[in-house]
Scaffold this motif. Structure first.
Motif, short mmCIF file in Angstrom:
data_model
loop_
_atom_site.label_atom_id
_atom_site.label_comp_id
_atom_site.label_asym_id
_atom_site.label_seq_id
_atom_site.Cartn_x
_atom_site.Cartn_y
_atom_site.Cartn_z
N UNK A 100 0.89 -1.17 0.00
CA UNK A 100 0.00 0.00 0.00
C UNK A 100 0.92 1.21 0.00
N UNK A 101 1.00 1.93 1.11
CA UNK A 101 1.99 3.00 1.16
C UNK A 101 3.39 2.39 1.25
N UNK A 102 3.49 1.35 2.04
CA UNK A 102 4.74 0.61 2.14
C UNK A 102 4.55 -0.80 1.60
N UNK A 147 1.71 2.03 -3.64
CA UNK A 147 3.12 2.25 -4.01
C UNK A 147 3.62 1.11 -4.88
N UNK A 148 3.20 1.14 -6.11
CA UNK A 148 3.54 0.07 -7.05
C UNK A 148 5.05 0.02 -7.31
N UNK A 149 5.65 1.20 -7.42
CA UNK A 149 7.09 1.27 -7.67
C UNK A 149 7.88 0.62 -6.55
N UNK A 187 -0.93 3.48 -9.80
CA UNK A 187 0.18 3.63 -8.86
C UNK A 187 0.20 5.06 -8.32
N UNK A 188 0.50 5.20 -7.04
CA UNK A 188 0.58 6.54 -6.45
C UNK A 188 2.02 7.01 -6.32
N UNK A 189 2.95 6.16 -6.72
CA UNK A 189 4.35 6.61 -6.73
C UNK A 189 4.87 6.56 -8.17
N UNK A 190 6.06 7.10 -8.38
CA UNK A 190 6.62 6.99 -9.72
C UNK A 190 7.34 5.65 -9.79
N UNK A 191 6.87 4.83 -10.67
CA UNK A 191 7.30 3.43 -10.65
C UNK A 191 8.23 3.08 -11.80
N UNK A 192 8.36 3.98 -12.79
CA UNK A 192 9.04 3.61 -14.04
C UNK A 192 10.43 3.05 -13.83
N UNK A 249 -8.17 -0.07 -11.67
CA UNK A 249 -6.78 -0.45 -12.01
C UNK A 249 -6.46 -0.02 -13.44
N UNK A 250 -5.24 0.44 -13.64
CA UNK A 250 -4.81 0.87 -14.96
C UNK A 250 -4.18 -0.33 -15.70
N UNK A 251 -4.94 -0.87 -16.65
CA UNK A 251 -4.49 -2.08 -17.33
C UNK A 251 -3.21 -1.85 -18.12
#
Ligand SMILES: [Zn+2]
Lengths: 443, 246
Positions: free
Chosen positions: B65-67, B95-97, B133-138, B163-165
């Motif tokens: 989640x956040x962590x 926090x997908x990244x 995603x709420x973080x920058x995951x790239x 969800x963003x497919x």
């Protein structure tokens, strides 16, 4: 989305193509291809098993189904095979077939490999190996290939070594593909490489793998080199197809068993007589693995295995069963005591290119196929070695009268039930074209 | 050791790793579905382990989640028969990244979960998410994609609701293993179905495309699982209304 399991319900009636109906009474098990149910044949008290397919697991349902129908029509090669007896009609988009229920005393080979079941005796284990080879022979003689062979296909009774072969729905005639892709571990390297479809010769490789797993307890191609962190598809192709190496290859030592990992092979390999080790070394030589050459035919395996069964003796020190060599000392796998037999029976004729010698030791038995050239009976005991203080005897359990000649020329006849005393240089004519000589080992 | 006493023939470990989104937007029925589904998978995996002499499935569950947190512990993969289930509780962001970064850390023999005496098979990695995603995951995802374990893994993603497919597709590298639903009951079925089907396909060694096609990339486990999922789903659609929308 529906649950796979509910496509057949308890008490559901399924129509067979021969017009009979069966009622589903319970579930027996589940495999990769489908579910096996317990059914009652309506109007009788007969219970059968019904395999019901997950249609999506079948690549080409039409040809799969027609092959199955052909197999039903041809009939089982022998009673060892749990053969499809009747197809069902297509119901709810799938179909199945009826077969015999497998009695509980039979345990899947996969359970032996997981050490969840073990044989009750050495002779049960070797008998199982013989039964598997005989079944293969029957199948090949009928023109079938056992393409989907794997550890789930064999069910074995741990006490008797009786074998049933299941999954016979995947059996196809040579030259056809079953549409099922078997496990790489059991496929011949040339099939893994994509060089050929399964055939008689590739089946012989798969047979040798099963025998090795059964007797030695590890996979022949899995050793130090193939023990990579991740067995990806690329590695699978390499270790089972392009660059396979037998763990006990005589020239290449790169794939030896790893201590702590391939424990069965390390412990058991040295306990087999030389002729069995040689048979495996030949089966998994680079010639066999890379050029499909030199694989043993079924008849050779049968003679080697019955000879192996004749070598089972009891340790004089601890009473544990082990395989005795004829001419050299063998370590008991249990107490590690070394035993050398006082001598051995050397048969005059080779059988299917297999030289036969039998150690003279307590418990060694001779089987009908060894004492009668025409016999294909690898189970009936025809002679047994007996021990008395100071002498060894051979009890005639066959149906023939034996003629024993001493080096001095004296000849006696021993009828069934009688015991012949064994002396150095004695020659025994077992009748039926089989003769042997007693050879003493030097002390 | 007598001739008939044996130890088990070594089995490869088949790692099944689930990354489960537990962000606050999952609160209520969705997290309930997710919990019920993942808990329900464990006995199924355990029973596969009883049958299969070629592979032993081991399991890891990351909640993010956040962590991020490994529910199954940081000591490594666990035996599904022995893991004591504890429900995920929804809170925080997505926090997908961070999840990608942590997965990358653990997909390693030297300092992660992948050290197994008898070796592993290609892992099965399942991502479940319900939002952007709420973080920058790239950067984290790009790093993860360089990981050899990740490359050969069967990667499947289940998207729920918002969800963003497209992101999920970036993760799996194959649009065919991104499955989306807006129905909370279906979410539960899907998670179970995807986890069981893909674990079965990989652990029983069917995931080698070279079985049928010698020209195919033998390490594209994801596409084999895609085929299996497609076929299974087609067989499973229990249509009763012929006027049903295609
Ligand atoms: Zn002993």
């Amino acid at each position: 989305m529906a649950d796979i399991q509910t496509s057949i319900r308890k008490n559901q009636k399924i129509k067979l193509l021969n017009g009979q109906t069966v009622t589903v009474t319970g579930k027996i098990g589940e495999g990769g291809q489908g579910i096996v149910y317990r059914v009652k044949v309506d109007g009788t008290n007969e219970e059968k098993a019904m395999k019901w397919y997950f249609m999506y697991k079948i690549n080409d349902p039409k040809s799969f189904c027609s092959n199955l129908a052909d197999n039903v029509a041809t009939g089982s090669p022998s009673e060892t095979f749990v053969w499809p007896e009747q197809l069902t009609e297509v119901t709810n988009g799938s179909f199945g077939y009826i077969m015999e229920i497998i009695p509980d005393r039979y345990k899947a080979l996969s359970k032996y490999l997981q050490a969840r079941v073990s044989f009750k005796s050495c002779s049960a284990m070797v008998t199982a190996a013989i039964n598997i080879v005989e079944a293969f022979q029957q199948l090949i003689n009928k023109g079938y290939s056992f393409q989907d062979i794997n550890d789930g296909s064999f069910k074995i009774d741990p006490t008797t070594g009786d074998v049933l072969i299941c999954d016979c729905d995947n059996v196809v005639s040579f030259g056809k593909a079953s549409g099922i892709s078997g496990k790489a571990r059991y496929k011949a390297p040339e099939v893994v490489r994509g060089d050929t479809l399964p055939n008689k010769v590739t089946d012989r490789y798969s047979l040798a793998v099963i025998l090795f797993l059964l007797l030695v307890g590890n996979h022949p191609l899995e050793g130090a080199r193939s023990n990579v962190p991740c067995m990806t598809g690329k590695y699978e192709r390499r270790f089972y197809g392009q660059e396979p190496v037998f763990m006990f290859d005589e020239q290449l030592d790169v794939n030896r068993p790893v201590p702590g990992l391939h424990r069965n092979a390390i412990a058991l390999w040295p306990c087999y007589p030389d002729f069995i080790r040689k048979a495996f070394i030949r089966s998994f030589s680079q010639d066999s693995l890379l050029r499909s050459e030199g694989r043993l035919i079924e008849q050779e395996w049968l003679m080697l295995l019955v000879r192996l069964k004749s070598c089972i003796v009891r340790c004089m020190n601890c009473g544990c069963e082990y395989f005795a060599e004829s001419t050299i000392a063998t370590a008991c796998p249990d107490c590690m005591a070394y035993n050398t037999p006082p001598g051995y029976l050397r048969f005059d004729k080779k059988r299917t290119n297999v030289e036969i010698t039998i150690p003279i030791a307590d418990g060694a038995k001779l089987y009908e196929a060894e004492l009668d050239e025409r016999s294909k009976d690898y189970n009936t005991v025809s002679a047994e070695i007996l021990v008395k203080p100071g002498k060894y005897g051979l009890k005639n359990l066959s149906k023939s009268v034996w003629e024993i000649t001493a080096p001095g020329g004296k000849t006696v006849k021993k009828a069934p039930g009688e015991v012949a005393v064994l002396g150095t240089g004695f020659r025994i004519d077992f009748g039926n074209g089989v003769t042997a000589e007693i050879v003493a080992n030097s002390r | 050791m007598g001739m008939i006493d044996r130890v088990e023939v070594p089995r490869k470990v088949c790692p099944v790793i689930i990354l489960a989104d537990k962000s606050i937007s999952m609160d209520g029925l969705p997290i309930g579905s997710e919990n019920a589904a993942i808990e329900g998978i464990l006995p199924e995996l355990a029973s596969m382990n009883k049958e299969n002499p070629d592979a032993f499935i081991k399991f890891a569950l990351m909640e993010f989640s956040t962590g991020v947190n490994w529910k199954t512990g940081i000591d490594g993969l666990v035996d599904p028969a022995e893991y004591k289930w504890v429900d995920l509780v929804a809170d925080g962001a997505t926090s997908f990244g961070l999840a990608c970064k942590e997965l990358n850390n653990k997909l390693s023999v030297s300092h992660g979960f992948m050290k197994q005496a008898s070796g592993s098979m290609s892992p099965v990695i399942i991502l479940i998410s319900d939002g952007e995603p709420t973080d920058s995951y790239s950067v984290a995802l790009a790093e993860l994609k360089k990981n050899n374990w990740f490359k050969v893994a069967a990667k499947i993603a289940i998207g729920y609701g918002k969800a963003n497919d497209k992101v999920l597709e970036e993760f799996t590298g194959n649009p065919e293993t991104v499955i989306h639903t807006n129905d909370v009951q279906e979410l539960k079925n899907l998670i179970k179905f995807v986890a069981i089907t893909s674990s079965m396909v990989v652990s029983t060694g069917q995931a080698t495309k070279s079985n049928t096609d010698t020209n195919a990339d033998p390490d594209d486990t994801t596409s084999v699982v895609a085929d299996a999922l497609k076929q299974a789903q087609a067989a499973l659609s229990d249509a009763t209304d012929p006027g049903e929308e295609w």
